[in-house]
Design a protein around this motif. Structure first.
Motif, PDB file in Angstrom:
ATOM      1  N   ILE A  77       0.829  -1.205   0.000  1.00 17.70           N
ATOM      2  CA  ILE A  77       0.000   0.000   0.000  1.00 17.70           C
ATOM      3  C   ILE A  77       0.864   1.255   0.000  1.00 17.70           C
ATOM      4  N   ASP A  81       1.524   1.325  -4.404  1.00 13.81           N
ATOM      5  CA  ASP A  81       0.121   1.453  -4.802  1.00 13.81           C
ATOM      6  C   ASP A  81      -0.162   2.896  -5.203  1.00 13.81           C
ATOM      7  N   PHE A  84      -3.676   4.226  -4.289  1.00 14.60           N
ATOM      8  CA  PHE A  84      -3.754   4.632  -2.891  1.00 14.60           C
ATOM      9  C   PHE A  84      -3.333   6.092  -2.738  1.00 14.60           C
ATOM     10  N   TYR A 264     -11.038   7.866  -0.760  1.00 11.84           N
ATOM     11  CA  TYR A 264     -10.432   6.715  -0.101  1.00 11.84           C
ATOM     12  C   TYR A 264     -11.437   5.589   0.131  1.00 11.84           C
ATOM     13  N   TYR A 267     -12.098   3.568  -2.945  1.00 12.31           N
ATOM     14  CA  TYR A 267     -10.996   2.665  -3.273  1.00 12.31           C
ATOM     15  C   TYR A 267     -11.012   1.445  -2.352  1.00 12.31           C
ATOM     16  N   ARG A 271     -11.460  -2.518  -3.581  1.00  8.40           N
ATOM     17  CA  ARG A 271     -10.539  -3.594  -3.232  1.00  8.40           C
ATOM     18  C   ARG A 271     -11.250  -4.737  -2.509  1.00  8.40           C
ATOM     19  N   LEU A 284      -6.085  -1.182   4.223  1.00  4.02           N
ATOM     20  CA  LEU A 284      -6.494   0.172   3.854  1.00  4.02           C
ATOM     21  C   LEU A 284      -7.384   0.792   4.927  1.00  4.02           C
TER      22      LEU A 284
END
Length: 317
Positions: A77, A81, A84, A264, A267, A271, A284
């Motif tokens: 992450i 990523d 991210f 955020y 995302y 995932r 996350l």
């Protein structure tokens, strides 16, 4: 008098009820009363949090048993990523823009609604009502139509000879339509500000008027300092809520266009439920928690410089 008091204390009826009173003084009674909340907290909050913490150190796809991978998810992450980084960037822009807008709108409207005029209760109810439905899917769809290419906003601009853009399909304006939506949902903060305004003594305004202070001076020297604890509370609650914004970004723009509204939470959802990478998504989620804690900690640590507490003798706590 002493005999009558002694007689009343030795009355059989009081003796008979004394064990009952003593029994309800036991701490067990308190635990029984809070047991519904306590069971809900342990089963629906604490246990899922601890389980997600465990999953964040595993490779878990919901279809297979989790496999322990240690810090691999967090390492991926933070170091490799790119989505991210994009999600964090968009989220911070959204928080920095939406929280102050919501606070300013709530405070201004609360000042207007603090006046004692006829029918004010109806006005307060009408203005608060959008906050009850503001987070719904129906409102998100309505907002999308209002700011669409053929939406209400562009129809109004057309009357003035202005050709509007597709506000929710333009990367330069899409995020700001979401900011306006949360700015429209200021009802809860407004109610708290209204309660805080009611607690400010009128004597302060009367004394300042005698000294020649105008409305602007009264606002910055009396209203804002006396409301600083309320501003502090609303700021923290607004930051926490803004970091978790999901429904408008999902329904109105779905993270687009060009990832300009890829917040955020969206995302994390992708995932977890689109790619079925539950272990990665748990990582996350815990990073989001740390970001929220760090952001609120900054507000908390700086509050001693700008939050005024009357009970502290005029000093910030």
């Amino acid at each position: 008098m002493k005999e009558s008091a002694a007689t009343s204390l030795s009355d059989p009826l009081i003796k008979r009820h004394r064990p009952t009173i003593k029994r309800w003084e036991s701490p067990i009674a308190g635990y029984l009363f809070i047991s519904p909340w306590l069971l809900g907290f342990l089963g629906l909050t604490l246990y899922p949090m601890l389980q997600s913490l465990y999953y964040s150190f595993t490779d878990f796809s919901l279809l297979e048993e989790p496999t322990w991978v240690g810090l691999r998810n967090y390492n991926r992450i933070i170091t490799s990523d790119e989505r991210f980084i994009q999600a964090v960037k968009v989220t911070f822009i959204y928080v920095a823009a939406s929280v102050p807008l919501r606070l300013v709108a709530a405070l201004m409207v609360a000042i207007l609604l603090a006046k004692n005029i006829r029918g004010m209760s109806a006005y307060r109810t009408a203005i608060y009502f959008p906050s009850l439905i503001g987070g719904s899917i129906a409102v998100a769809i309505l907002w999308k139509n209002i700011f669409g290419k053929e939406g209400f906003v562009n129809n109004i601009l057309a009357h003035f000879g202005i050709e509007g853009t597709g506000w929710v399909t333009n990367p330069d304006t899409a995020l700001w339509t979401l900011v306006l939506l949360v700015g429209w949902q200021f009802g809860s903060a407004m109610v708290i500000f209204l309660a805080g305004l009611k607690q400010i003594p009128n004597d302060l305004y009367e004394a300042s008027s005698v000294d020649g202070a105008g409305k602007a001076t009264q606002f910055f020297r009396i209203t804002l300092p006396m409301l600083s604890p309320t501003i502090y509370f609303n700021s923290i609650m607004g930051i926490i809520g803004a970091f978790q914004m999901f429904t408008p970004a999902m329904i109105i723009t779905n993270g687009g266009p060009a990832n300009s509204t890829y917040v955020y939470s969206l995302y994390l959802y992708e995932r977890a439920f689109s790619r079925l990478q539950m272990g990665y998504a748990s990582g996350l989620a815990w990073i989001m928690l740390l970001i929220i804690v760090a952001s609120t900690a900054v507000i908390f640590l700086t509050s001693k410089y700008w939050v005024f507490y009357e009970s502290e003798g005029g000093k910030s706590k």
